[in-house]
Design a protein around this motif. Structure first.
Motif, PDB file in Angstrom:
ATOM      1  N   CYS A 306       0.856  -1.202   0.000  1.00 29.23           N
ATOM      2  CA  CYS A 306       0.000   0.000   0.000  1.00 29.23           C
ATOM      3  C   CYS A 306       0.888   1.246   0.000  1.00 29.23           C
ATOM      4  O   CYS A 306       1.989   1.233   0.563  1.00 29.23           O
ATOM      5  CB  CYS A 306      -0.851   0.073   1.258  1.00 29.23           C
ATOM      6  N   GLY A 307       0.360   2.309  -0.562  1.00 21.23           N
ATOM      7  CA  GLY A 307       0.979   3.639  -0.466  1.00 21.23           C
ATOM      8  C   GLY A 307       2.429   3.655  -0.910  1.00 21.23           C
ATOM      9  O   GLY A 307       2.802   3.130  -1.972  1.00 21.23           O
ATOM     10  N   SER A 353       5.936  -3.973   3.547  1.00 22.47           N
ATOM     11  CA  SER A 353       5.237  -3.172   4.563  1.00 22.47           C
ATOM     12  C   SER A 353       6.235  -2.712   5.609  1.00 22.47           C
ATOM     13  O   SER A 353       6.841  -3.540   6.302  1.00 22.47           O
ATOM     14  CB  SER A 353       4.139  -3.994   5.222  1.00 22.47           C
ATOM     15  N   GLY A 356       4.608  -3.657   8.882  1.00 31.16           N
ATOM     16  CA  GLY A 356       4.281  -5.081   8.971  1.00 31.16           C
ATOM     17  C   GLY A 356       2.923  -5.317   9.601  1.00 31.16           C
ATOM     18  O   GLY A 356       2.580  -6.445   9.953  1.00 31.16           O
ATOM     19  N   THR A 358      -0.047  -3.549   8.288  1.00 31.33           N
ATOM     20  CA  THR A 358      -1.088  -3.009   7.425  1.00 31.33           C
ATOM     21  C   THR A 358      -2.121  -4.096   7.104  1.00 31.33           C
ATOM     22  O   THR A 358      -1.789  -5.130   6.503  1.00 31.33           O
ATOM     23  CB  THR A 358      -0.449  -2.443   6.140  1.00 31.33           C
ATOM     24  N   GLU A 494       0.067  14.135   1.365  1.00 26.19           N
ATOM     25  CA  GLU A 494      -0.206  13.708   2.730  1.00 26.19           C
ATOM     26  C   GLU A 494       0.253  14.693   3.783  1.00 26.19           C
ATOM     27  O   GLU A 494      -0.402  14.805   4.809  1.00 26.19           O
ATOM     28  CB  GLU A 494       0.285  12.285   3.008  1.00 26.19           C
TER      29      GLU A 494
HETATM   30  C1  AGP Z   1       3.610   6.787   3.411  1.00 24.21           C
HETATM   31  O1  AGP Z   1       4.093   8.073   3.480  1.00 24.21           O
HETATM   32  C2  AGP Z   1       2.255   6.612   3.882  1.00 24.21           C
HETATM   33  N1  AGP Z   1       2.091   7.087   5.189  1.00 24.21           N
HETATM   34  C3  AGP Z   1       1.545   5.323   3.541  1.00 24.21           C
HETATM   35  O2  AGP Z   1       1.279   5.363   2.187  1.00 24.21           O
HETATM   36  C4  AGP Z   1       2.246   3.974   3.884  1.00 24.21           C
HETATM   37  O3  AGP Z   1       3.349   3.782   3.066  1.00 24.21           O
HETATM   38  C5  AGP Z   1       1.217   2.837   3.714  1.00 24.21           C
HETATM   39  O4  AGP Z   1       0.163   3.036   4.604  1.00 24.21           O
HETATM   40  C6  AGP Z   1       1.813   1.478   3.906  1.00 24.21           C
HETATM   41  O5  AGP Z   1       2.309   1.293   5.192  1.00 24.21           O
HETATM   42  P1  AGP Z   1       3.218   0.057   5.550  1.00 24.21           P
HETATM   43  O6  AGP Z   1       4.466   0.188   4.751  1.00 24.21           O
HETATM   44  O7  AGP Z   1       3.465   0.153   7.023  1.00 24.21           O
HETATM   45  O8  AGP Z   1       2.456  -1.173   5.159  1.00 24.21           O
END
Ligand code: AGP
Length: 612
Positions: A306-307, A353, A356, A358, A494
């Motif tokens: 994600c992200g 992640s 770890g 998410t 963000e």
């Molecule tokens: C990054 O600046 C963000 N806060 C967000 O996109 C983040 O990378 C995403 O929520 C994934 O998080 P994780 O790496 O802890 O899984």
């Protein structure tokens, strides 16, 4: 996203709980509260707003107890308000709980309890939990382990995700905890024990941790901890010693964690490289043992995250496809879970992640496992949930990342993905040896090159001063420069709340160029010598339409029409994102600072997104 802290020992619990909550502030929250057992009663103090507000209220509340639980709430069910803040207490006033996660069947449970005569004060899903515990407690006949049995019966009825801490005025010597799909760790002290959502919150007190598994219960006394499975059979558990230094979680003179973490990148990358890559040697990973036979059997690699972690995956895909010639797809975890991915035993699924924890990424991993794929987690947090679910784990070793906006974790994830791609290609024999040797030496040179970028931030500050009041910005790039454009755009959104979009430069003419008018800001990344001329033509097209331009490049560009140019050191285009992202991290940071925003804790965001 929601932080949990607990303490039981001989000391006054309140300052320890408040300190723990402060350490968890980075996770994102809108209200905070604590519950202690004092003079045979549960005493709860909670309110909307910051932990500093809670601290002030507590200092006038005459709280004195050796046991307590505490919580920072990130609103899901029910608006941010005192009434919805945790801890929640049952109707009898004997059981208090804090909860991280979502109870999906709370309406059903509320109806059941209402029929039994219970009433509810809050709009939350959590309030059913202490009442359900009370309901089962009053219905259990045996006296043995009545508290634990009642918690177990209540938890059995919950659907969804939870990390729970429960105290009772009837049992002032114990805290019961249980988790499912939400993080919880127990810190072991000497005559005292600690509980928290993550390890950094307890590093001041201990380095010895128990990492609770899904559906595992712990009954925590000041000098003893007992563990139980879902059926309440007792078992023993191995303690884990975590080497992180408590100082690593301090700002160490920097104004914000984000700035500190940007400056830490030369070092975090050195740690990520570690002994995995050395000149003249083949890359090696202690933690994985993929054979030539296995790698040859892979028909597809999925990178799921994600992200920012997903953006690191995009750079990883390019490296794997270039060096290993294995088709690789990058998928957003929340999409992967529901898109019926074509995955089988010949698919390798890599999950990235930082935390770890998410929820979407973990669920996507579980899905691939069910389908028979091999799973590899890349995480920064030792023992985090994803690392316990995956078949294999490799750690980024970037050190604790506290700021919500990910910076050093991203660059470490990219470095690790590229080293992994080299490792695979060395086993498969798919890459030219000389090319790989040069790439390895370029990777080893990264920390020194980053130091150069970190020492020259004046142009980026000047640019930030000019554009910080704007409402829209656009980022352009091709290839890995486009991957970085997406990361730069996310960073800006963000923490500075400026709307921004990233486009593949060649796609501009297919629609987005309609948005370009006089004075619009366009930031272009140009680091791939094969694509320079193509991207330059696209930049020229926006200049012609009146755009203000910042160009980040490692090329010698002769065009003088750009308003600002930032020159970064040259490197292999596979790893150039690691250098070109740094001015973009600074850009987001300085714009947010100019706007007077809290860069470490941007609105609505949480560091660990532990709900779907
Ligand atoms: C990054 O600046 C963000 N806060 C967000 O996109 C983040 O990378 C995403 O929520 C994934 O998080 P994780 O790496 O802890 O899984």
């Amino acid at each position: 996203m929601c932080g949990i802290v607990g303490y039981i020992g001989n000391k006054n619990a309140t300052p320890i709980l408040i300190n723990g909550l402060q350490c968890l502030e980075y996770r994102g929250y809108d209200s905070a509260g604590i519950a202690i057992v004092q003079n045979g009663k549960i005493n709860i103090v909670k309110d909307k707003g910051r932990v500093s507000n809670l601290k002030n209220i507590c200092s006038n509340a005459n709280l004195n107890s050796n046991i307590g639980i505490a919580h920072t709430r990130w609103a899901t069910h029910g608006r941010p308000a005192k009434i919805n803040s945790h801890p929640h207490i049952d109707n009898s006033g004997n059981f208090a709980a804090v909860h991280n996660g979502i109870i999906e069947n709370y309406n059903e449970l509320k109806e059941f309890l209402t029929l039994k005569g219970y009433s509810f004060l809050s709009e939350t899903d959590t309030e059913v939990i202490p009442n359900l515990i009370h309901y089962y407690y009053t219905n259990i006949i045996s006296d043995n382990d009545k508290f634990l049995k009642a918690v177990n019966s209540a938890v059995d009825k919950l659907r969804g995700s939870y990390a729970l801490e429960i105290i009772s005025s009837l049992y002032p010597d114990q805290i019961i905890v249980v988790r499912k799909d939400s993080p919880l760790v127990i810190g072991k002290g000497n005559g005292e024990n600690f509980i928290a959502s993550d390890i950094p919150a307890m590093l001041y007190y201990t380095k010895d941790f128990y990492l609770l598994e899904d559906n595992e219960y712990a009954v925590i006394y000041k000098d003893n901890i007992t563990f139980f499975d879902n059926f309440l059979s007792e078992h023993s558990k191995t303690i884990k010693n975590i080497e992180w230094d408590a100082n690593a979680t301090e700002k160490n003179g920097y104004e914000d964690y984000m700035l500190k973490e940007i400056y830490e990148q030369p070092n975090s990358i050195r740690e990520t490289i570690g002994s995995r890559l050395e000149l003249g040697e083949k890359c090696s990973f202690d933690d994985i043992n993929f054979t030539l036979e296995y790698l040859k059997s892979i028909n597809k690699i999925y990178i799921v995250a994600c992200g920012t972690a997903m953006h690191a995956g995009l750079v990883g895909k390019n490296a794997i496809e270039k060096l290993c010639k294995i088709p690789t797809e990058v998928e957003i975890a929340s999409e992967f879970r529901y898109c019926e991915p074509i995955v089988d035993k010949n698919t390798l699924c890599i999950y990235i992640s930082q935390s770890g924890e998410t929820a979407d990424t973990i669920a996507a991993l579980k899905l691939a496992k069910e389908k028979g794929a091999k799973t590899l987690a890349i995480s920064n947090v030792i023992g985090s949930s994803i690392t316990r679910e995956a078949d294999y784990t490799i750690y980024t070793h970037a050190g604790p990342e506290i700021a919500v906006a990910s910076t050093k974790a991203y660059t470490s994830q990219v470095v690790l993905m590229v080293i992994l791609a080299i490792h695979f290609s060395e086993i498969l024999g798919t890459s030219d040896k000389e090319y790989i040797n040069k790439l390895k030496s370029d990777i080893l040179d990264l920390p020194a090159k980053i130091e150069v970028i970190l020492s020259e931030t004046n142009i980026i500050q000047e640019f930030a001063n000019k554009v910080y009041t704007e409402h829209d910005m656009y980022f352009l790039g091709r290839g890995t420069d486009y991957d970085v454009a997406m990361e730069g755009s996310l960073k800006l959104k963000e923490i500075s709340y400026i709307h921004s979009e990233a486009y593949a430069a060649g796609e501009l003419k297919h629609g987005p160029i309609a948005l370009i008018e006089n004075g619009v800001t366009v930031i272009s990344i140009i680091t791939n010598s094969n694509l320079v001329e193509k991207t330059l033509s696209n930049v020229q097209e926006v200049i012609t339409r009146g755009a203000k331009t910042l160009v980040i490049t490692n090329q010698k560009l002769t065009n003088t029409d750009f308003n600002f140019v930032i020159t970064i050191p040259e490197t292999n285009s596979i790893i150039s994102p690691i250098l070109s992202v740094i001015p973009l991290q600074f850009l987001a940071y300085y714009i947010a600072k100019n706007k007077g925003l809290d860069v470490d804790k941007p609105r609505n965001l949480a560091k660990s997104v532990t709900v779907e």
